[in-house]
Design a protein around this motif. Sequence first.
Motif, mmCIF file in Angstrom:
data_model
loop_
_atom_site.group_PDB
_atom_site.id
_atom_site.type_symbol
_atom_site.label_atom_id
_atom_site.label_comp_id
_atom_site.label_asym_id
_atom_site.label_seq_id
_atom_site.Cartn_x
_atom_site.Cartn_y
_atom_site.Cartn_z
ATOM 1 N N HIS A 177 67.131 38.174 58.332
ATOM 2 C CA HIS A 177 67.999 38.685 59.797
ATOM 3 C C HIS A 177 68.612 39.957 59.455
ATOM 4 N N ARG A 196 68.635 38.458 66.590
ATOM 5 C CA ARG A 196 70.017 38.194 65.079
ATOM 6 C C ARG A 196 70.520 36.608 65.752
ATOM 7 N N SER A 250 70.290 33.211 64.978
ATOM 8 C CA SER A 250 70.893 31.883 64.618
ATOM 9 C C SER A 250 71.146 31.198 65.186
ATOM 10 N N SER A 295 65.596 28.297 60.768
ATOM 11 C CA SER A 295 66.202 29.544 60.130
ATOM 12 C C SER A 295 67.257 28.799 58.632
ATOM 13 N N TYR A 296 67.791 27.882 59.065
ATOM 14 C CA TYR A 296 68.949 27.462 58.141
ATOM 15 C C TYR A 296 67.691 26.662 56.813
ATOM 16 N N SER A 340 66.662 29.946 55.411
ATOM 17 C CA SER A 340 67.730 30.519 53.946
ATOM 18 C C SER A 340 68.605 29.777 52.975
ATOM 19 N N LEU A 358 70.729 33.645 55.994
ATOM 20 C CA LEU A 358 71.497 33.828 57.419
ATOM 21 C C LEU A 358 72.962 33.418 57.069
ATOM 22 N N ALA A 359 73.169 31.991 55.828
ATOM 23 C CA ALA A 359 74.695 31.664 55.933
ATOM 24 C C ALA A 359 74.714 31.091 54.156
ATOM 25 N N CYS A 416 73.961 26.117 55.982
ATOM 26 C CA CYS A 416 72.505 25.357 55.422
ATOM 27 C C CYS A 416 72.035 23.728 55.689
#
Lengths: 251, 330
Positions: A188, A196, A200, A205-206, A209, A222-223, A228
């Motif tokens: 990311h 980006r 998000s 993505s989560y 991540s 990412l987080a 996540c």
Amino acid sequence: MRAIAALWSRELLRFFRDRARVVGALAPPVVFWFLIGSGLGNAFKMPGAAAGVDFLQYFFSGTLVLIVLFTSVFATISIIEDRREGFLQAVLVAPITRLSIVLGKVLGAATVGLIQGSFFLVLTPLSGIDLPLQGFLWAATAMALASLGLTGLGFCIAWKMDSTQGFHAVMNLFLIPMWMLSGALFPHSTAPGWLRFVMSANPVSYAVSALQHSFGMGSVALASLPLCLLVLTGFSVATLGACVWLARDQD
Amino acid sequence: MAGLTKQEGLSSPVSVSGLSYAYPAARGGNSRLALNHLSFDVSAGEMFGVLGPNGGGKSTLFKILATLLRPGSGRVRLFGQDTQAARGTRKRMGVVFQNPSLDLRLTCEENLLYQGRLYGLSGRDLARRVDDALGLYRLEDRRRDWAGSLSGGLRRRLELAKGLIHDPDLLLLDEPTVGLDPGARKELWDHLGRIRGSRKITILLTTHLMDEAERCDRLMLLHEGRLTAEGTPEVLKGEIGGDVITLETEQPDTLLAGVRERFQAEAARLGEHVRIERKQGHSFIPQLVEAFPGLIRSVHLSKPTLEDVFIHHTGRGFWNEGAQQESRGT
């Protein structure tokens, strides 16, 4: 409850009876991982925060998500088959709620995805990733949530479709890009601003991540891990809700 | 029978009043009215047939009764309950669809087990029912075979076993013998007879086959979404005045006009044929042949069949071969 268990176990039974599906969902991502990972890993060096992470290791999280995506989502194709082959009509006139039908199907398909993902998770040491028990548990949780959410998404797509070809088209147009823009292939942090933003907003993505956190690569995530898992939970609830709404009685 | 059901505090298994259903308009087209103010009742223990040509509304009616479609307007009650609140009544209902509903990748036994679980059965009770069903439908030796490996007739049998695994009070059958050879067809009917003999069950079936309709206690004719006639097969056939005479001719219109004019007979044209309903048909034939020399190619005399009943009520052939519709003479 009994009906959910019956539909759930039918999914598992059908999956493991079909050897091609077991291999088909597991082998391609592993091959991807090894070939693409090896190739790209030497061509590019991971920049910035990701320095010190081998690309094969980096790509491992994405591959795991891809396995879950393939398995879970392909398992929901069986809805289209059930509809065409007629099995579904008998389920629809049975004295069970639509919620049971959705849960039986989605939990079944998600379990299949989780099992396939776990096979690959066992390979973790081969990639040189250090996986303590705690990491393993977080990874399993993230995979379970991702399976559930993605299966729910697959169910929503498959419910109104009457051809598996159409499903594949949606898969290529919609689900593969979701995976590509999930941080599976590139982090990311190095993407341009607009990308980006897209990343998000992408629930996949989560999942990636959360796995990166589990594998001790939190620096490229990412987080944070709780965020996540929260997003993944929300994603699962939302897609399940959509499934129940779509499949509501007598549509 | 009606008195008995009242005593038991039960309502009739199927009660339909003023049912209409229209399929929504396709792009640019008009919505299609599939069912038009249909009203009928089926009483407990009866075998009730819905007879009609394909496209007459049978499938739509079946889907509504099976609770897969909401009634458009009007009221449909199963055991006294509106189909909208269907979950309770679904338990008392067995449904056998025209399209197979077997999971071909499961064994015969598994198909029955899963079906039973969907209906809330489990454990020893379910195992016993599955054993009984496999025995009754003579599928014992195919127990562990894939459903996909069964012949068409056996699949139908398994389908029937599946629909009856929970011992329903009402069995809905959609075109039960379509695609079966005569042997398998007979066998299926033997099974239905045995089921009716062994327990109290109400059966509603749709069919486009006359010989199947003959076997029902009561029938309704469904044509273009309307109920055109209702009654026992005997009563329906009795509505036709006596015999049916069919004349084959090259000039159906001329012959039809002649018959009407000279004999004031009830006659209609069906394609290349003129069809006359008449008492004492055998004594009428000589008069006909003498009256129209050279015009009649062949003469056919028969007792009325259900097909004649259909023609009588709709003025057209069941299989639509006589597309030209003729107004009925007096």
